[in-house]
Scaffold this motif. Structure first.
Motif, short mmCIF file in Angstrom:
data_model
loop_
_atom_site.label_atom_id
_atom_site.label_comp_id
_atom_site.label_asym_id
_atom_site.label_seq_id
_atom_site.Cartn_x
_atom_site.Cartn_y
_atom_site.Cartn_z
N ALA A 36 60.14 35.96 26.26
CA ALA A 36 60.61 37.32 26.53
C ALA A 36 59.75 37.95 27.62
O ALA A 36 58.63 37.52 27.88
N ASP A 37 60.30 38.97 28.27
CA ASP A 37 59.53 39.71 29.27
C ASP A 37 58.52 40.62 28.59
O ASP A 37 58.86 41.32 27.64
N VAL A 38 57.29 40.59 29.07
CA VAL A 38 56.23 41.46 28.56
C VAL A 38 55.89 42.43 29.69
O VAL A 38 55.44 42.01 30.76
N THR A 39 56.16 43.71 29.49
CA THR A 39 55.93 44.71 30.54
C THR A 39 54.74 45.61 30.25
O THR A 39 54.28 46.31 31.14
N ASP A 40 54.23 45.61 29.03
CA ASP A 40 53.05 46.39 28.68
C ASP A 40 51.83 45.54 28.99
O ASP A 40 51.37 44.76 28.16
N ILE A 41 51.32 45.66 30.23
CA ILE A 41 50.28 44.79 30.76
C ILE A 41 49.03 45.61 31.05
O ILE A 41 49.12 46.70 31.62
N HIS A 42 47.87 45.07 30.68
CA HIS A 42 46.61 45.78 30.87
C HIS A 42 45.60 44.90 31.60
O HIS A 42 45.56 43.69 31.38
N PRO A 43 44.76 45.50 32.45
CA PRO A 43 43.74 44.71 33.15
C PRO A 43 42.59 44.36 32.21
O PRO A 43 42.33 45.06 31.23
N VAL A 44 41.94 43.25 32.50
CA VAL A 44 40.77 42.78 31.75
C VAL A 44 39.61 42.68 32.74
O VAL A 44 39.80 42.25 33.88
N SER A 45 38.43 43.06 32.32
CA SER A 45 37.27 42.98 33.20
C SER A 45 37.00 41.54 33.62
O SER A 45 37.04 40.63 32.79
N THR A 46 36.72 41.36 34.89
CA THR A 46 36.38 40.04 35.41
C THR A 46 34.90 39.95 35.77
O THR A 46 34.48 39.00 36.42
N ARG A 47 34.14 40.92 35.32
CA ARG A 47 32.70 40.93 35.61
C ARG A 47 32.07 39.63 35.10
O ARG A 47 32.24 39.25 33.95
N LEU A 49 32.83 36.63 36.09
CA LEU A 49 33.73 35.48 36.23
C LEU A 49 33.91 35.19 37.71
O LEU A 49 34.83 35.69 38.36
N ARG A 50 33.04 34.37 38.25
CA ARG A 50 33.05 34.06 39.68
C ARG A 50 34.38 33.41 40.08
O ARG A 50 34.84 32.47 39.43
N GLY A 51 34.99 33.92 41.14
CA GLY A 51 36.23 33.35 41.66
C GLY A 51 37.49 33.95 41.07
O GLY A 51 38.58 33.69 41.55
N ILE A 52 37.36 34.78 40.05
CA ILE A 52 38.51 35.43 39.44
C ILE A 52 38.61 36.85 39.99
O ILE A 52 37.66 37.63 39.89
N GLU A 53 39.74 37.18 40.61
CA GLU A 53 39.93 38.52 41.18
C GLU A 53 40.46 39.50 40.14
O GLU A 53 40.03 40.64 40.08
N ALA A 54 41.42 39.05 39.35
CA ALA A 54 42.02 39.94 38.35
C ALA A 54 42.57 39.12 37.19
O ALA A 54 43.03 38.00 37.37
N ILE A 55 42.49 39.71 35.99
CA ILE A 55 43.09 39.13 34.80
C ILE A 55 43.93 40.22 34.16
O ILE A 55 43.48 41.36 34.02
#
Length: 107
Positions: A36-47, A49-55
């Motif tokens: 199913a489509d999930v539209t309630d999306i939240h950012p997670v800290s990437t502090r 995590l080298r090489g990860i821009e966004a989660i």
């Protein structure tokens, strides 16, 4: 130490960082459990995590937690490998009302 001043005030730098993360926000995620489509999306800290821009993380109505990540391909692969292999990082699923929690890998 003077380099930060040349990039603007702390508030301006925070706003720039938040705008950069918001630009990577997916319109929707597709649930790994029920598709199913999930539209309630939240950012997670990437502090740290080298090489990860966004989660991004979303909780589907079926209770499944779905992730999206962007960054260097090797870092993103390592992130998802860690989620799939490490029981401490795998969230499992939980019913919408919070009553039923199924730990990932449980029978």
């Amino acid at each position: 130490m003077g380099q930060a001043k040349s990039r603007g005030t702390q508030a301006e730098r925070v706003a720039q960082a938040q705008a950069k993360i918001a630009a990577t926000r997916p319109e929707k995620l597709v649930c790994n459990g029920c598709s199913a489509d999930v539209t309630d999306i939240h950012p997670v800290s990437t502090r740290g995590l080298r090489g990860i821009e966004a989660i991004w993380v979303g909780q589907c109505a079926c209770g499944q937690t779905t992730f999206a990540a962007s960054g260097e391909p090797q870092a993103v692969d390592a992130f998802f490998f860690a989620l799939s292999e490490n029981s401490e990082l795998t969230l499992g699923s939980q019913s919408r009302d919070g009553e039923k929690h199924v730990k990932a890998g449980a029978d």
